[in-house]
Design an enzyme around this catalytic site. Structure first.
Site, mmCIF file in Angstrom:
data_model
loop_
_atom_site.group_PDB
_atom_site.id
_atom_site.type_symbol
_atom_site.label_atom_id
_atom_site.label_comp_id
_atom_site.label_asym_id
_atom_site.label_seq_id
_atom_site.Cartn_x
_atom_site.Cartn_y
_atom_site.Cartn_z
ATOM 1 N N ASP A 22 44.805 116.708 66.971
ATOM 2 C CA ASP A 22 45.081 115.274 66.911
ATOM 3 C C ASP A 22 44.290 114.634 65.779
ATOM 4 O O ASP A 22 43.377 113.826 66.000
ATOM 5 C CB ASP A 22 44.782 114.621 68.262
ATOM 6 C CG ASP A 22 45.717 115.127 69.348
ATOM 7 O OD1 ASP A 22 46.873 115.466 69.033
ATOM 8 O OD2 ASP A 22 45.284 115.196 70.511
ATOM 9 N N LYS A 25 48.374 122.876 68.404
ATOM 10 C CA LYS A 25 49.464 121.916 68.594
ATOM 11 C C LYS A 25 49.454 120.907 67.454
ATOM 12 O O LYS A 25 48.436 120.274 67.172
ATOM 13 C CB LYS A 25 49.327 121.173 69.925
ATOM 14 C CG LYS A 25 50.434 120.129 70.160
ATOM 15 C CD LYS A 25 50.301 119.456 71.511
ATOM 16 C CE LYS A 25 49.301 118.326 71.539
ATOM 17 N NZ LYS A 25 49.816 117.099 70.828
ATOM 18 N N ASP A 33 54.893 119.588 68.541
ATOM 19 C CA ASP A 33 55.084 118.648 69.647
ATOM 20 C C ASP A 33 55.636 117.320 69.129
ATOM 21 O O ASP A 33 54.902 116.353 68.969
ATOM 22 C CB ASP A 33 53.733 118.452 70.348
ATOM 23 C CG ASP A 33 53.797 117.481 71.508
ATOM 24 O OD1 ASP A 33 54.875 117.340 72.108
ATOM 25 O OD2 ASP A 33 52.756 116.870 71.823
ATOM 26 N N LYS A 42 58.714 116.020 70.503
ATOM 27 C CA LYS A 42 59.445 115.401 71.626
ATOM 28 C C LYS A 42 60.746 114.744 71.176
ATOM 29 O O LYS A 42 60.975 113.552 71.395
ATOM 30 C CB LYS A 42 58.566 114.368 72.335
ATOM 31 C CG LYS A 42 57.215 114.885 72.831
ATOM 32 C CD LYS A 42 56.446 113.766 73.527
ATOM 33 C CE LYS A 42 55.067 114.217 73.993
ATOM 34 N NZ LYS A 42 54.128 114.429 72.869
ATOM 35 N N ASP A 51 67.320 112.082 70.916
ATOM 36 C CA ASP A 51 68.326 111.376 70.137
ATOM 37 C C ASP A 51 69.689 111.889 70.580
ATOM 38 O O ASP A 51 69.788 112.653 71.538
ATOM 39 C CB ASP A 51 68.092 111.613 68.634
ATOM 40 C CG ASP A 51 68.533 110.433 67.780
ATOM 41 O OD1 ASP A 51 69.667 109.943 67.992
ATOM 42 O OD2 ASP A 51 67.764 110.005 66.910
ATOM 43 N N PRO A 63 72.925 114.253 70.732
ATOM 44 C CA PRO A 63 72.923 115.724 70.626
ATOM 45 C C PRO A 63 73.089 116.252 69.215
ATOM 46 O O PRO A 63 72.377 117.189 68.816
ATOM 47 C CB PRO A 63 74.105 116.118 71.519
ATOM 48 C CG PRO A 63 74.168 115.046 72.554
ATOM 49 C CD PRO A 63 73.813 113.779 71.821
ATOM 50 N N THR A 92 51.808 112.909 80.954
ATOM 51 C CA THR A 92 50.646 112.929 81.847
ATOM 52 C C THR A 92 49.876 111.616 81.818
ATOM 53 O O THR A 92 48.993 111.394 82.647
ATOM 54 C CB THR A 92 49.690 114.086 81.498
ATOM 55 O OG1 THR A 92 49.359 114.026 80.105
ATOM 56 C CG2 THR A 92 50.331 115.425 81.802
ATOM 57 N N ARG A 131 40.566 116.650 72.918
ATOM 58 C CA ARG A 131 39.245 116.080 72.655
ATOM 59 C C ARG A 131 38.056 116.900 73.146
ATOM 60 O O ARG A 131 37.016 116.937 72.467
ATOM 61 C CB ARG A 131 39.193 114.655 73.229
ATOM 62 C CG ARG A 131 39.928 113.643 72.359
ATOM 63 C CD ARG A 131 40.196 112.337 73.068
ATOM 64 N NE ARG A 131 41.317 112.451 73.997
ATOM 65 C CZ ARG A 131 41.872 111.420 74.611
ATOM 66 N NH1 ARG A 131 41.404 110.201 74.426
ATOM 67 N NH2 ARG A 131 42.904 111.600 75.413
#
Length: 239
Positions: A10, A33, A60, A62, A65, A67, A123, A215
Site C-alpha cells: 500500500d 499485493k 487487487d 476489484k 463494470d 461484462p 472487511t 500495515r
C-alpha cells in the site's frame, strides 16, 4: 512447503516499494499485493517489475463494470503474468463469467491461468453499514454466502472474504474454493479501519487459503522480522 502471507504494498510509488523491498533478503521470493493506489500511479510496469524480481503478484483492482469491458480488461491483465486477480461479485454472474473468459483468452498457452476471485463484502464494511448504504436487508454473512455461491457458479476460483466466513463458504461451495482473507492483524496490533479481523493463527485454523497483511509489516520498524513472525504463525510454527 510453507505458505507465504501476501504483503499488501500500500504505497504510492515504485520508489517507496523499492525502499521497502530493500529491507528483505534479495533472494527472498515474496507474494505481494498491488492495489489501486500503486497501480494507478505506476501502471502495468509495476507488475512487470515485481515479476522480474521473482515475486508472485495479487493484482487487487476489484473490477466492476459491464461484462464486455471487464472481459477485455482481464485479457490485458492476464498478459502481465499476475498470479491472482479479482472482481466485485456484486457485478453479477455474467460479468464474472466474462472476467474468467477474458483471463483464459489473455493467458499464454504455456502459462497457468491466474487465480480469479470475487470480493464479497469488504472487511471494512459492518453489517449496519451494509443495511444502510447498500439497502441489503439480509444478515452480512448471508450476503457473503450468496456472493460466494454465485462466484462458484460463474466458474471463479474463490472469493475475498473475512476469515470468519471461510468455514461456512467452504461448506457451501467446496474445500478447494479459495478464501483469500484480508483484515489479518497479529495479536496486540492496531485494528485500524478494518471491522472484521483475525490473527494469522486464527485464520489458519478457520480455513483461510491465503492471508493478506499490510500495515503490521509495511509500517513495522523491522519489516522482515515482522514478516517472518507472521509467516511462522500462519504456518503453525512458534518461531
Amino acid at each position: 512447503m510453507s505458505q507465504r502471507p501476501i504483503i499488501a504494498l500500500d504505497f504510492s510509488s515504485k520508489n517507496q516499494v523499492a525502499d521497502f523491498l530493500a529491507k528483505f533478503p534479495q533472494n527472498e521470493s515474496l507474494f505481494v499485493k498491488v492495489g489501486m493506489e500503486l497501480f494507478y500511479q505506476e501502471g502495468p510496469e509495476i507488475v512487470r517489475w515485481l515479476k522480474s524480481l521473482g515475486h508472485s503478484v495479487f493484482l487487487d483492482l476489484k473490477l466492476h463494470d459491464i461484462p464486455n469491458t471487464v472481459e477485455k480488461s482481464m485479457t490485458g491483465l492476464a498478459k502481465l503474468g499476475v498470479d491472482i486477480t479479482n472482481v466485485h461479485a456484486a457485478g453479477g454472474l455474467k460479468m464474472m463469467e466474462a472476467a474468467k473468459n477474458g483471463l483464459i483468452r489473455g493467458t499464454e498457452s504455456n502459462k497457468q491461468v491466474p487465480v480469479l476471485i470475487a470480493v464479497t463484502q469488504l472487511t471494512s464494511t459492518s453489517e449496519n453499514e451494509m443495511h444502510e448504504d447498500q439497502l441489503i436487508e439480509v444478515p452480512l454473512t448471508e450476503s457473503v454466502l450468496h456472493y460466494a455461491k454465485n462466484a462458484e457458479k460463474a466458474g471463479l476460483d474463490g472469493v475475498v472474504c473475512s476469515a470468519h466466513e471461510a468455514e461456512m463458504i467452504h461448506q457451501a461451495t467446496n474445500e478447494k474454493f479459495v478464501c483469500l482473507t484480508p483484515g489479518i492483524r497479529p495479536s496486540g496490533s492496531e485494528v485500524g479501519d478494518q471491522k472484521r479481523v483475525v490473527t494469522p493463527s486464527e485464520a489458519r485454523t478457520i480455513g483461510s487459503t491465503y492471508i493478506v497483511v499490510g500495515r503490521p509489516i509495511t509500517q513495522a520498524i523491522l519489516p522482515y522480522e515482522a514478516y517472518q513472525t507472521i509467516k511462522n504463525e500462519w504456518n503453525g510454527a512458534s518461531k
